[in-house]
Design an enzyme around this catalytic site. Structure first.
Site, PDB file in Angstrom:
ATOM      1  N   THR A 174     -10.208  92.360 -79.233  1.00 22.89           N
ATOM      2  CA  THR A 174     -11.037  93.163 -80.113  1.00 22.89           C
ATOM      3  C   THR A 174     -12.407  93.288 -79.443  1.00 22.89           C
ATOM      4  OG1 THR A 174      -9.872  92.431 -82.036  1.00 22.89           O
ATOM      5  CG2 THR A 174     -12.067  93.253 -82.414  1.00 22.89           C
ATOM      6  N   GLU A 219      -9.604  85.794 -72.421  1.00 24.95           N
ATOM      7  CA  GLU A 219      -9.030  84.530 -72.887  1.00 24.95           C
ATOM      8  C   GLU A 219      -8.314  83.805 -71.750  1.00 24.95           C
ATOM      9  OE1 GLU A 219      -8.358  85.742 -77.551  1.00 24.95           O
ATOM     10  OE2 GLU A 219      -6.759  86.106 -76.099  1.00 24.95           O
TER      11      GLU A 219
END
Length: 404
Positions: free
Chosen positions: A191, A277
């Site tokens: 996001t 990530e």
């Protein structure tokens, strides 16, 4: 074009007349989860959004706000809950958040935009959001900006900010910004949320044109995992307090403003890619010699988004075949006989022929924090860049336990 300068420790409050803050509303256990940007005066504004078919409720509310006058004075952002795929209740909650902030700061409701990030399919905890809004006290100091920068994070490991300034019409004009993004990054405006502020005097119409152009060259050229979020949003606010003459594409220093907007966007985009990530390094791909810039951008993003390239970088495997394979399946024009490839400062391929290179040096280069891959197609003048990250074991761990 006038010279542009990076502001040390610059942020979205660096432009005149902007303030920010962030608080813990209780949605998240310990850290800030509700942030706000505020302009002293209504600001001409523009935005771009995710192309997902499932645009989140806050996007619809922000679009509604901008449809009235193309002006904003405040942006409310929450983390911990995306308020996406939440039906009528989610939309009602987004509108109620807008209303609550507008009432607290005595603003017309359409001067408020909202944005959310976090888990999809969960409803906002409106009692906590309402209580948190009452705590918001925006200020124009570094600590307040940092409070906002931390409030918008999810799995991010670091805050993301920058600012640039230049002299336009004898006035110092500043562009600053902050962003969040770590996973689910493959924007097609993840996001990804980005907020850019400027004290430049410019109409919403020209600001929208500038934002779309810059977004295509920066935010749309990053990828972490190939997933496009329901909530991706980039918003720009321009309050005009710098005192310059109105900026238009015909203004003699339009290129100066565009350069600042692009630099801020590019830096924020690269910080998002680097903070992917589980990432251990930033991967930058630059393509030269394509038929046009658009094809160069497509090729660059295909390479940086290839899971095989990403894992090779993580494993320090000098497997350049994965790079040329990604170029090969890109939807662009390619002459298989004229490809050059370099990793760092080592050329591997010239005119599609392997040249002498040191695999040991490339392996050592892969151990650094930034890996640059250059590709020349020798077909035209097209140039494009894209940014991403390596793909590590930790990416699986983070996303396998995202909700726990």
């Amino acid at each position: 074009m006038s010279a542009i300068s990076k502001i040390q420790q610059g942020s979205l409050i660096s432009p005149k007349g902007f303030a920010a803050t962030g608080v813990n509303s209780g949605v998240r256990e310990t850290r800030n989860d509700l942030g706000m940007i505020f302009s002293e005066v209504p600001a001409e504004s523009a935005a771009v959004y995710t192309t997902s078919h499932f645009q989140a409720a806050p996007i619809k509310v922000t679009q509604d706000s901008l449809s009235v006058e193309q002006k904003l004075q405040a942006i409310l952002v929450n983390s911990g809950c995306a308020n996406a795929c939440t039906g009528k209740q989610g939309l009602q909650d987004a509108y109620q958040s807008r209303k609550s902030l507008a009432e607290k700061f005595h603003l017309p409701e359409h001067y408020v935009a909202v944005a959310s990030t976090g888990v999809i399919g969960e409803h906002l905890q409106m009692d906590k959001i309402a209580s948190g809004i009452q705590k918001l006290q925006p200020a124009s100091d570094e600590a307040s900006a940092e409070q906002f920068e931390t409030a918008i994070l999810t799995t991010d490991l670091a805050t993301k900010k920058c600012a640039f300034e230049a002299v336009i019409d004898g006035q110092t004009v500043t562009v600053g910004g902050a962003a969040k993004g770590s996973g689910m990054i493959h924007p097609n405006m993840a996001t990804m949320l980005a907020f850019i502020t400027t004290d430049a005097l410019i109409s919403a119409e020209h600001l929208q044109t500038a934002l779309r152009q810059v977004t295509n060259q920066t935010f749309n050229q990053i990828t972490v995992d190939g997933d496009t979020s329901t909530n991706d949003t980039v918003v720009v606010m321009a309050n005009g307090l710098a005192g310059n003459n109105p900026l238009t594409p015909d203004h003699p220093q339009w290129d100066t403003f565009m350069a600042m907007l692009k630099e801020v966007s590019a830096i924020l985009a690269k910080k998002i890619a680097r903070d992917g990530e589980g990432a251990t390094k930033l991967v930058e791909v630059e393509v030269f010699g394509a038929l046009n810039d658009q094809e160069a951008q497509v090729a660059a993003k295909e390479v940086v988004g290839s899971n095989l390239v990403k894992t090779a970088v993580f494993g320090a495997d000098a497997n350049w075949g994965r790079i040329i394979s990604a170029v090969g399946y890109a939807d662009i024009t390619v002459n298989p006989e004229t490809i050059d490839i370099a990793i760092g400062d080592q050329t591997i391929l010239e005119q599609s022929e392997v040249v002498a290179y040191s695999e040991e040096q490339i392996i050592e280069y892969f151990k650094g924090e930034t890996v640059k891959i250059s590709i020349h197609l020798h077909l035209g003048e097209g140039h494009g860049m894209a940014w991403g990250c390596d793909l590590s074991y930790d990416y699986i761990k983070i996303n396998a336990s995202y909700r726990t």
